[in-house]
Design a protein around this motif. Structure first.
Motif, PDB file in Angstrom:
ATOM      1  N   ASP A  36       0.783  -1.255   0.034  1.00 44.04           N
ATOM      2  CA  ASP A  36       0.050   0.092  -0.005  1.00 44.04           C
ATOM      3  C   ASP A  36       0.781   1.341   0.031  1.00 44.04           C
ATOM      4  O   ASP A  36       1.648   1.515  -0.771  1.00 44.04           O
ATOM      5  CB  ASP A  36      -0.880   0.040   1.120  1.00 44.04           C
ATOM      6  CG  ASP A  36      -2.238  -0.910   0.950  1.00 44.04           C
ATOM      7  OD1 ASP A  36      -2.351  -1.150  -0.180  1.00 44.04           O
ATOM      8  OD2 ASP A  36      -3.116  -1.043   1.707  1.00 44.04           O
ATOM      9  N   GLU A  75       5.808 -12.399   4.618  1.00 40.46           N
ATOM     10  CA  GLU A  75       4.191 -12.244   4.811  1.00 40.46           C
ATOM     11  C   GLU A  75       4.279 -11.579   6.293  1.00 40.46           C
ATOM     12  O   GLU A  75       3.361 -11.045   6.465  1.00 40.46           O
ATOM     13  CB  GLU A  75       3.670 -13.790   4.918  1.00 40.46           C
ATOM     14  CG  GLU A  75       3.420 -14.218   3.466  1.00 40.46           C
ATOM     15  CD  GLU A  75       2.368 -13.687   2.756  1.00 40.46           C
ATOM     16  OE1 GLU A  75       1.487 -12.882   3.448  1.00 40.46           O
ATOM     17  OE2 GLU A  75       2.840 -13.095   1.769  1.00 40.46           O
ATOM     18  N   THR A 414      -8.942 -13.976  10.669  1.00 47.19           N
ATOM     19  CA  THR A 414      -9.758 -13.459   9.660  1.00 47.19           C
ATOM     20  C   THR A 414      -9.598 -12.138   9.249  1.00 47.19           C
ATOM     21  O   THR A 414      -9.791 -11.778   7.949  1.00 47.19           O
ATOM     22  CB  THR A 414     -11.175 -13.564  10.120  1.00 47.19           C
ATOM     23  OG1 THR A 414     -11.689 -15.187  10.155  1.00 47.19           O
ATOM     24  CG2 THR A 414     -12.350 -13.283   8.899  1.00 47.19           C
ATOM     25  N   TRP A 415      -9.641 -11.122  10.219  1.00 49.17           N
ATOM     26  CA  TRP A 415      -9.100  -9.887   9.890  1.00 49.17           C
ATOM     27  C   TRP A 415      -8.004  -9.685   9.246  1.00 49.17           C
ATOM     28  O   TRP A 415      -7.789  -8.710   8.129  1.00 49.17           O
ATOM     29  CB  TRP A 415      -9.277  -8.922  11.136  1.00 49.17           C
ATOM     30  CG  TRP A 415      -8.791  -7.810  11.212  1.00 49.17           C
ATOM     31  CD1 TRP A 415      -9.624  -6.595  10.585  1.00 49.17           C
ATOM     32  CD2 TRP A 415      -7.501  -7.015  11.660  1.00 49.17           C
ATOM     33  NE1 TRP A 415      -9.043  -5.503  10.750  1.00 49.17           N
ATOM     34  CE2 TRP A 415      -7.653  -5.724  11.439  1.00 49.17           C
ATOM     35  CE3 TRP A 415      -6.403  -7.525  12.414  1.00 49.17           C
ATOM     36  CZ2 TRP A 415      -6.834  -4.671  11.867  1.00 49.17           C
ATOM     37  CZ3 TRP A 415      -5.608  -6.596  12.660  1.00 49.17           C
ATOM     38  CH2 TRP A 415      -5.516  -5.295  12.525  1.00 49.17           C
ATOM     39  N   ARG A 417      -6.231 -11.563   7.325  1.00 48.85           N
ATOM     40  CA  ARG A 417      -6.352 -12.318   5.914  1.00 48.85           C
ATOM     41  C   ARG A 417      -7.089 -11.202   4.905  1.00 48.85           C
ATOM     42  O   ARG A 417      -7.026 -10.769   3.967  1.00 48.85           O
ATOM     43  CB  ARG A 417      -7.384 -13.510   6.206  1.00 48.85           C
ATOM     44  CG  ARG A 417      -7.269 -14.271   4.711  1.00 48.85           C
ATOM     45  CD  ARG A 417      -7.445 -15.619   4.731  1.00 48.85           C
ATOM     46  NE  ARG A 417      -8.833 -15.907   5.502  1.00 48.85           N
ATOM     47  CZ  ARG A 417      -8.924 -16.293   6.693  1.00 48.85           C
ATOM     48  NH1 ARG A 417      -8.068 -16.561   7.647  1.00 48.85           N
ATOM     49  NH2 ARG A 417     -10.326 -16.474   7.023  1.00 48.85           N
ATOM     50  N   GLU A 418      -8.325 -10.728   5.666  1.00 53.23           N
ATOM     51  CA  GLU A 418      -9.053  -9.477   4.607  1.00 53.23           C
ATOM     52  C   GLU A 418      -8.414  -8.273   4.337  1.00 53.23           C
ATOM     53  O   GLU A 418      -8.461  -8.094   3.559  1.00 53.23           O
ATOM     54  CB  GLU A 418     -10.393  -9.478   5.556  1.00 53.23           C
ATOM     55  CG  GLU A 418     -11.254 -10.465   5.828  1.00 53.23           C
ATOM     56  CD  GLU A 418     -12.543 -10.007   6.837  1.00 53.23           C
ATOM     57  OE1 GLU A 418     -12.448  -8.971   7.256  1.00 53.23           O
ATOM     58  OE2 GLU A 418     -13.335 -11.028   6.880  1.00 53.23           O
ATOM     59  N   ARG A 420      -5.021  -8.180   4.094  1.00 60.38           N
ATOM     60  CA  ARG A 420      -3.941  -8.462   3.189  1.00 60.38           C
ATOM     61  C   ARG A 420      -4.632  -8.692   1.880  1.00 60.38           C
ATOM     62  O   ARG A 420      -3.881  -8.141   0.946  1.00 60.38           O
ATOM     63  CB  ARG A 420      -3.488  -9.943   3.924  1.00 60.38           C
ATOM     64  CG  ARG A 420      -2.426 -10.745   2.731  1.00 60.38           C
ATOM     65  CD  ARG A 420      -1.322  -9.776   2.680  1.00 60.38           C
ATOM     66  NE  ARG A 420      -0.126 -10.797   2.057  1.00 60.38           N
ATOM     67  CZ  ARG A 420      -0.023 -10.870   0.631  1.00 60.38           C
ATOM     68  NH1 ARG A 420      -1.102 -10.409   0.004  1.00 60.38           N
ATOM     69  NH2 ARG A 420       0.863 -11.409   0.053  1.00 60.38           N
ATOM     70  N   ASP A 421      -5.855  -9.275   1.737  1.00 58.77           N
ATOM     71  CA  ASP A 421      -6.408  -9.559   0.570  1.00 58.77           C
ATOM     72  C   ASP A 421      -6.747  -8.206  -0.029  1.00 58.77           C
ATOM     73  O   ASP A 421      -6.755  -7.989  -1.518  1.00 58.77           O
ATOM     74  CB  ASP A 421      -7.561 -10.392   0.654  1.00 58.77           C
ATOM     75  CG  ASP A 421      -7.279 -11.791   0.840  1.00 58.77           C
ATOM     76  OD1 ASP A 421      -6.103 -12.121   0.801  1.00 58.77           O
ATOM     77  OD2 ASP A 421      -8.285 -12.364   1.481  1.00 58.77           O
ATOM     78  N   GLY A 422      -7.325  -7.145   0.655  1.00 61.10           N
ATOM     79  CA  GLY A 422      -7.717  -5.960   0.087  1.00 61.10           C
ATOM     80  C   GLY A 422      -6.399  -5.089  -0.008  1.00 61.10           C
ATOM     81  O   GLY A 422      -6.734  -3.639  -0.569  1.00 61.10           O
ATOM     82  N   TYR A 424      -2.836  -3.524  -1.734  1.00 61.00           N
ATOM     83  CA  TYR A 424      -1.846  -3.694  -2.859  1.00 61.00           C
ATOM     84  C   TYR A 424      -0.328  -4.034  -2.289  1.00 61.00           C
ATOM     85  O   TYR A 424       0.391  -3.195  -1.756  1.00 61.00           O
ATOM     86  CB  TYR A 424      -1.874  -2.077  -3.500  1.00 61.00           C
ATOM     87  CG  TYR A 424      -0.686  -2.285  -4.729  1.00 61.00           C
ATOM     88  CD1 TYR A 424      -0.974  -2.534  -5.946  1.00 61.00           C
ATOM     89  CD2 TYR A 424       0.569  -1.493  -4.296  1.00 61.00           C
ATOM     90  CE1 TYR A 424      -0.279  -2.679  -6.933  1.00 61.00           C
ATOM     91  CE2 TYR A 424       1.714  -1.678  -5.681  1.00 61.00           C
ATOM     92  CZ  TYR A 424       0.940  -2.283  -6.855  1.00 61.00           C
ATOM     93  OH  TYR A 424       1.786  -2.147  -7.720  1.00 61.00           O
TER      94      TYR A 424
END
Length: 433
Positions: A36, A75, A414-415, A417-418, A420-422, A424
């Motif tokens: 990001d 990561e 979960t948070w 991962r979300e 990370r997925d969102g 850049y």
């Protein structure tokens, strides 16, 4: 002239080598990942990988390949970068005093001084300044995680009840009791009159025991049970090994409790819990108090507020005024003023330290001297004290905390991962692709 030219040439060579060295140093600390609005440097990856390797060597652990280690390190650093960026957007910061207090707590936990911790850090190959910033980062990422994940955790009353029941079952399996037992027998095929007489005898036995009579003597004299000559002492038993009638009756009872009469086919039983082990009993002292709160202001000075309450105290002791009436008229605590200053039954630990300390010295119906807290000046009267069984409340709190920790960990994964997925993410080193 030759000397001057030689000197200039040497200087030029020195400058060139210096520039090359800087270029090499910069190339070692290149940007490896764009995250990001932030970046992950090559030096960060190397430091993290080296740290993991050193820890594994110290503990004798086997490690995967360098490539796998590097992937995991990248990561980890991506997630840290995203968390730090979010913390900046949320305005989360850790001040130097907060940081020093945390480091002090770390040292205290390890039973070492700050100087010893500093030396330990240096022995591990870190400067103390780098260590401080690592601790600061951990505190910040912890805060941003809690702020975002806590609101995602929801626990139902049914979940708490289910876990409390499970805790009770597990506790029951571990709990052991040494029971005293008196049996007032009922003859086989007894008439209603005979049953009534036996019941009356059992009631009389219980009455004597409640009056302080010796359990052993009464058991020897009156019991028809198999352990009568031992004073009714049944010895240590797990709840699963004692009669179901007894196991159900003693649940939630404390040591020295008298239980009964319990009716069975054999007659009427009176039990006493002589000892217990593996049983969690939590008791807390609660106090019921009332107070009058006066807050100093521009109009009412600190000294005048104290003097005002001192006068109230004098009139109350002399019986010239009523506490409830004074509280309703003068107290500036809206929550209790309409109730005559009554605060109700509470654990004293909920009060501010000065208020709690004053309560601890008071006897029933006694008035305190005026005391100063952050809220203002208080005049306190202790209405009563009691010991309350907080065992079930403690179990509910424990169940809630266990459920919260489990769900918090799940939601954190979960948070992250979300997030990370969102984001850049661009890996600039081709070997990391």
């Amino acid at each position: 002239m030759k000397y001057r030219l030689l000197k200039v040439s040497l200087l030029s060579v020195t400058v060139v080598f210096s520039m090359l060295a800087n270029a090499v140093e910069q190339s070692l600390d290149k940007v490896s990942v764009i995250v990001d609005q932030g970046v992950v440097l090559e030096s960060e990856i190397s430091d993290l990988v080296d740290g993991v390797k050193q820890g594994a060597i110290a503990q004798g652990q086997a490690l995967p390949s360098d490539r796998a280690l590097r992937t995991q390190a990248i990561e980890r650093l991506i997630l840290k970068s995203l968390q730090m960026q979010m913390a900046e957007r949320m305005g989360i910061q850790i001040s130097d005093p907060q940081l020093e207090q945390t480091i002090g707590n770390i040292a205290d936990k390890d039973n070492i001084s700050i100087d010893q911790l500093r030396k330990q850090v240096q022995a591990d190959g870190l400067t103390y300044e780098v260590y401080r910033e690592k601790v600061r980062e951990e505190l910040i990422t912890g805060e941003v995680t809690r702020a975002n994940v806590r609101r995602r955790v929801y626990i139902t009353p049914q979940e708490i009840d289910t876990l409390v029941n499970l805790i009770n079952q597990q506790g029951a399996e571990q709990a052991e009791y040494r029971l005293g037992h008196i049996l007032i027998a009922v003859p086989s095929g007894a008439t209603e009159e005979q049953i009534s007489i036996s019941r009356g005898t059992a009631d009389k036995v219980l009455e004597l025991l409640n009056s302080g009579s010796d359990f052993t003597k009464i058991a020897i004299a009156s019991s028809s049970g198999p352990k009568a000559l031992e004073g009714g002492d049944m010895g240590w038993m797990n709840v699963n090994s004692m009669p179901t009638l007894f196991a159900e009756a003693i649940q939630g009872e404390k040591q020295e409790a008298l239980i009964g009469p319990l009716r069975s086919g054999a007659g009427f039983h009176v039990l006493k819990i002589l000892e217990s082990r593996g049983v969690e009993i939590v008791e807390i002292e609660e106090v019921n108090a009332r107070h009058i709160l006066v807050k100093p202001s521009i109009i009412l000075s600190d000294q005048k507020a104290e003097q005002m309450l001192q006068e109230f105290r004098t009139t109350l002791i002399e019986g010239e005024e009523d506490f409830a009436t004074l509280a309703k008229i003068h107290s500036e605590d809206p929550g209790s003023a309409l109730k005559g200053g009554v605060l109700g039954w509470n654990d004293p630990s909920i009060y501010v330290p000065e208020f709690k300390a004053a309560l601890s010295t008071l006897k029933k119906d006694e008035y305190s001297q005026p005391i100063r807290t952050v809220h203002g000046w208080h005049l306190i009267q202790l209405i009563e004290r009691r010991i309350d069984d907080a065992t079930e409340k403690r179990k509910e709190d424990r169940a809630y905390q266990l459920l919260f920790n489990r769900k918090f960990n799940e939601e954190t994964d979960t948070w992250l991962r979300e997030m990370r997925d969102g984001a850049y993410i661009e890996l600039l080193d081709k070997k990391d692709l």
